[in-house]
Design an enzyme around this catalytic site. Structure first.
Site, PDB file in Angstrom:
ATOM      1  N   LYS A 105      42.209  41.319  36.426  1.00 12.45           N
ATOM      2  CA  LYS A 105      41.475  41.250  37.681  1.00 12.45           C
ATOM      3  C   LYS A 105      41.374  39.818  38.188  1.00 12.45           C
ATOM      4  CE  LYS A 105      37.423  40.815  40.041  1.00 12.45           C
ATOM      5  NZ  LYS A 105      36.379  39.771  40.015  1.00 12.45           N
ATOM      6  N   ASP A 123      37.872  45.730  40.557  1.00 13.84           N
ATOM      7  CA  ASP A 123      36.700  45.525  39.704  1.00 13.84           C
ATOM      8  C   ASP A 123      35.891  46.819  39.684  1.00 13.84           C
ATOM      9  OD1 ASP A 123      35.391  45.745  42.081  1.00 13.84           O
ATOM     10  OD2 ASP A 123      35.075  43.608  42.324  1.00 13.84           O
TER      11      ASP A 123
END
Length: 206
Positions: A105, A123
């Site tokens: 991420k 996320d």
DNA sequence: AACTCGGGGCA
DNA sequence: TGCCCAGAGTT
């Protein structure tokens, strides 16, 4: 870089952006912004972070959760940048994920926001919103959500799309208290209508 | 897949 | 007070 990005840290340079995103794990952007505001005054380059004792860096980010791991990772990361990349942040996704504390991420956020490479950073907000709005299945992994979103959205809009989904999830479609009663997407939502019906009768004297 | 790290924010 | 949160690394 992205004038309508929802968070100040997205306007930083690649190095500061990397540090800020690493710090942001499991805590809100407001908290990170408070810390980085003074942190970036004191630490400008990778050399600055390794010039101080670990305890001092820990103390400087003490208000952020997981600060011990993060302080250690930042020092190791800065040492790697100096040793392998001449003090610069590498632009390749694969090299970024080799840095301590930088996962998929964070690497996606860095390449997309610092280097202009389209990426879908998934996320918990993006995952939750995507599943509620049926852009992904409830049992999908984070990686599967990322692939489905990239398939549904034009490549040049991946980055701004994850900003929009994060913003929507953070401030409107919240994990515990989504504002379904004023949500324009209620008809597309997997859980919205059922949830409103369940929470409506607040004074049923049983 | 489950567990851990951790102080801040919010109900 | 208790519970959750812009994740990543280890087992």
């Amino acid at each position: 870089m992205f004038p309508d990005a929802h968070c100040e840290l997205y306007h930083a340079n690649p190095f500061e952006l990397t540090i800020a995103v690493l710090l942001s794990a499991q805590c809100t952007d407001e908290t990170v912004n408070k810390v980085t505001a003074t942190l970036f005054e004191k630490y400008k380059k990778p050399e600055d972070y390794i010039a101080v004792p670990l305890e001092e860096l820990e103390s400087d980010i003490r208000r952020i959760g997981l600060f011990r791991n993060k302080a250690k990772n930042i020092q190791k990361l800065c040492q790697m940048l100096i040793d392998k990349y001449n003090g610069e942040v590498p632009q390749e996704h694969e090299l970024l994920t080799e840095l301590p504390g930088v996962g998929r991420k964070t690497a996606n956020v860095v390449v997309s926001n610092a280097f202009g490479v389209p990426a879908m950073a998934v996320d918990t907000h993006v995952e939750r919103v995507s599943k509620r709005l049926k852009l992904a299945d409830e049992t999908d992994s984070v990686l599967e959500v990322e692939k489905k979103l990239m398939r549904k959205v034009p490549r040049e809009e991946w980055t701004i799309t994850h900003h929009r989904l994060i913003f929507f999830g953070r401030y409107h479609c919240k994990a515990q208290s989504p504002r379904c009663e004023i949500c324009p997407l209620i008809d597309c939502c997997r859980v919205g209508k059922a949830r409103m019906k369940a929470t409506k009768p607040r004074k049923t004297g049983k």
